[in-house]
Design a protein around this motif. Sequence first.
Motif, PDB file in Angstrom:
ATOM      1  N   PRO A   1      24.727  39.215  38.069  1.00 20.58           N
ATOM      2  CA  PRO A   1      25.512  40.576  38.261  1.00 20.58           C
ATOM      3  C   PRO A   1      26.513  40.751  37.444  1.00 20.58           C
ATOM      4  O   PRO A   1      27.021  39.824  36.492  1.00 20.58           O
ATOM      5  CB  PRO A   1      26.199  40.333  39.780  1.00 20.58           C
ATOM      6  N   HIS A   2      26.617  42.075  37.012  1.00 15.09           N
ATOM      7  CA  HIS A   2      27.907  42.582  36.162  1.00 15.09           C
ATOM      8  C   HIS A   2      29.155  42.137  36.506  1.00 15.09           C
ATOM      9  O   HIS A   2      29.896  41.497  35.707  1.00 15.09           O
ATOM     10  CB  HIS A   2      27.647  44.119  36.022  1.00 15.09           C
ATOM     11  N   SER A   3      29.388  42.090  37.670  1.00 15.56           N
ATOM     12  CA  SER A   3      30.537  41.584  38.237  1.00 15.56           C
ATOM     13  C   SER A   3      30.435  40.287  38.820  1.00 15.56           C
ATOM     14  O   SER A   3      30.600  40.228  40.121  1.00 15.56           O
ATOM     15  CB  SER A   3      31.240  42.641  39.215  1.00 15.56           C
ATOM     16  N   SER A   4      30.184  39.252  38.161  1.00 18.66           N
ATOM     17  CA  SER A   4      29.711  37.762  38.784  1.00 18.66           C
ATOM     18  C   SER A   4      30.979  37.002  38.924  1.00 18.66           C
ATOM     19  O   SER A   4      32.155  37.459  38.564  1.00 18.66           O
ATOM     20  CB  SER A   4      28.801  37.068  37.525  1.00 18.66           C
TER      21      SER A   4
ATOM     22  N   PHE B   1      35.772  45.908  31.537  1.00 18.54           N
ATOM     23  CA  PHE B   1      34.603  46.458  31.775  1.00 18.54           C
ATOM     24  C   PHE B   1      34.385  47.278  30.527  1.00 18.54           C
ATOM     25  O   PHE B   1      33.453  47.526  29.966  1.00 18.54           O
ATOM     26  CB  PHE B   1      34.215  47.204  32.987  1.00 18.54           C
ATOM     27  N   LEU B   2      35.369  48.288  30.408  1.00 18.33           N
ATOM     28  CA  LEU B   2      35.344  49.351  29.550  1.00 18.33           C
ATOM     29  C   LEU B   2      35.591  48.807  27.943  1.00 18.33           C
ATOM     30  O   LEU B   2      35.055  49.219  26.906  1.00 18.33           O
ATOM     31  CB  LEU B   2      36.161  50.536  29.855  1.00 18.33           C
TER      32      LEU B   2
ATOM     33  N   MET C   1      41.741  48.172  38.773  1.00 18.61           N
ATOM     34  CA  MET C   1      41.710  49.076  37.340  1.00 18.61           C
ATOM     35  C   MET C   1      41.970  47.745  36.146  1.00 18.61           C
ATOM     36  O   MET C   1      41.420  48.066  35.085  1.00 18.61           O
ATOM     37  CB  MET C   1      43.103  49.894  37.470  1.00 18.61           C
ATOM     38  N   VAL C   2      42.361  46.762  36.661  1.00 20.05           N
ATOM     39  CA  VAL C   2      42.615  45.693  35.608  1.00 20.05           C
ATOM     40  C   VAL C   2      41.021  45.379  35.335  1.00 20.05           C
ATOM     41  O   VAL C   2      40.697  44.929  34.152  1.00 20.05           O
ATOM     42  CB  VAL C   2      43.288  44.416  36.267  1.00 20.05           C
ATOM     43  N   ASP C   3      40.261  45.046  36.355  1.00 19.78           N
ATOM     44  CA  ASP C   3      38.919  44.777  36.031  1.00 19.78           C
ATOM     45  C   ASP C   3      38.133  45.801  35.185  1.00 19.78           C
ATOM     46  O   ASP C   3      37.075  45.646  34.354  1.00 19.78           O
ATOM     47  CB  ASP C   3      37.972  44.631  37.389  1.00 19.78           C
TER      48      ASP C   3
ATOM     49  N   GLU D   1      37.934  35.789  34.545  1.00 15.80           N
ATOM     50  CA  GLU D   1      38.721  36.510  33.457  1.00 15.80           C
ATOM     51  C   GLU D   1      39.752  37.534  33.999  1.00 15.80           C
ATOM     52  O   GLU D   1      40.477  38.070  33.575  1.00 15.80           O
ATOM     53  CB  GLU D   1      37.945  37.050  32.308  1.00 15.80           C
ATOM     54  N   THR D   2      39.172  38.260  35.079  1.00 16.75           N
ATOM     55  CA  THR D   2      39.850  39.451  35.786  1.00 16.75           C
ATOM     56  C   THR D   2      41.096  38.517  36.499  1.00 16.75           C
ATOM     57  O   THR D   2      42.098  39.316  36.361  1.00 16.75           O
ATOM     58  CB  THR D   2      38.894  40.316  36.722  1.00 16.75           C
ATOM     59  N   MET D   3      40.788  37.800  37.198  1.00 13.88           N
ATOM     60  CA  MET D   3      42.015  36.941  37.829  1.00 13.88           C
ATOM     61  C   MET D   3      42.957  36.470  36.631  1.00 13.88           C
ATOM     62  O   MET D   3      44.280  36.570  36.973  1.00 13.88           O
ATOM     63  CB  MET D   3      41.486  35.917  38.590  1.00 13.88           C
TER      64      MET D   3
END
Length: 330
Positions: free
Chosen positions: A308-311, A182-183, A176-178, A317-319
């Motif tokens: 990839p989108h989730s490269s 994304f959104l 959900m954090v990622d 940045e997500t971490m």
Amino acid sequence: MKKAKLCFIGAGFHASTNIYPSAVEAGAEIQAIATRNIERSKAALLRFGSSGKAYDNTELMLQNEDCDGVVVVAQPEDQTALALECIRAGKNVYVDKPLGWNAAEAAAVAEAAQKAGVVVMVGFMKRYAPVYMKLKELIDGGSMGRACSFQMKFAVDSTPFCKDEEQFMKLAAIHMVDLMRFLFGEVVQVTGTTIKDGEHINQSISLKFDHGVVGSAYFAGMSAWSRESESVLVTFDDGFALADEINTLTVHHSRTGDNLPWKSLEEQDSVFTPSGSPMSGAYRDLYLRGFVGEMAHFMECCQNKAVPHSSGKDNIETMALCDTILASLI
């Protein structure tokens, strides 16, 4: 797109339930499987109808097999080292989340991948779930004006595999954090409140994003939530949209006429749902949760040498946001 040849590291419950069948459904050919036990590798090949080769040595598989990419679904503490091993072998690699336990570890993998010229993708499947892809289209398309604010809920029984708030954030809520990033883009301000009660998690988080969106997230990891639940409600200039439980998107458009809404049928809701039939079987869930979509995207990126989108780089940045949220909790 021609059939992609993939090698796999790991054949545990999650891999066998979600990743292998999704890869096959997306058009992959399972070329080889490596686990710690050769019999387990053989059993996994048989289960998914592959005539590929079984290994109990990851290094040997990476040396012997010429494939489009390697899919790593192992224990979280092993995944960073396995990803780096794949990169050193010159292989494109998909790694289930988390890739690295913090931003520094994530950056080390991304840097290694860049130097080696290989694709690294992290398994944030919600980016590829139809309900969130459609919500992203609404946000980016502008047909309802600007996205202004949101409310997010995620609740699950995380007690069997998360013993504290950090494990909960990085093994469960991380999806959900990622999804927030994304959104809505990057976060510039975070405040949070928590009740510290061991493995029982209750968190309330407020966030401000660089494009002016504000939002709140309710995260719960309690045995009370044996029924996993999630939703994202977004308020726009001209309406709102609710993505509910993976399988329903309700879009409400503000009235445009001169009459008061209670005087006539001026308001409009559009509800998007998947169909269900005996033909859909278990694959329906794999599509709706985004597993098939992410496997298809990984294979396309491997064959086209696309980012990839989730490269691996985006994963940094997500971490970092996970740690920022944890540091904000009081």
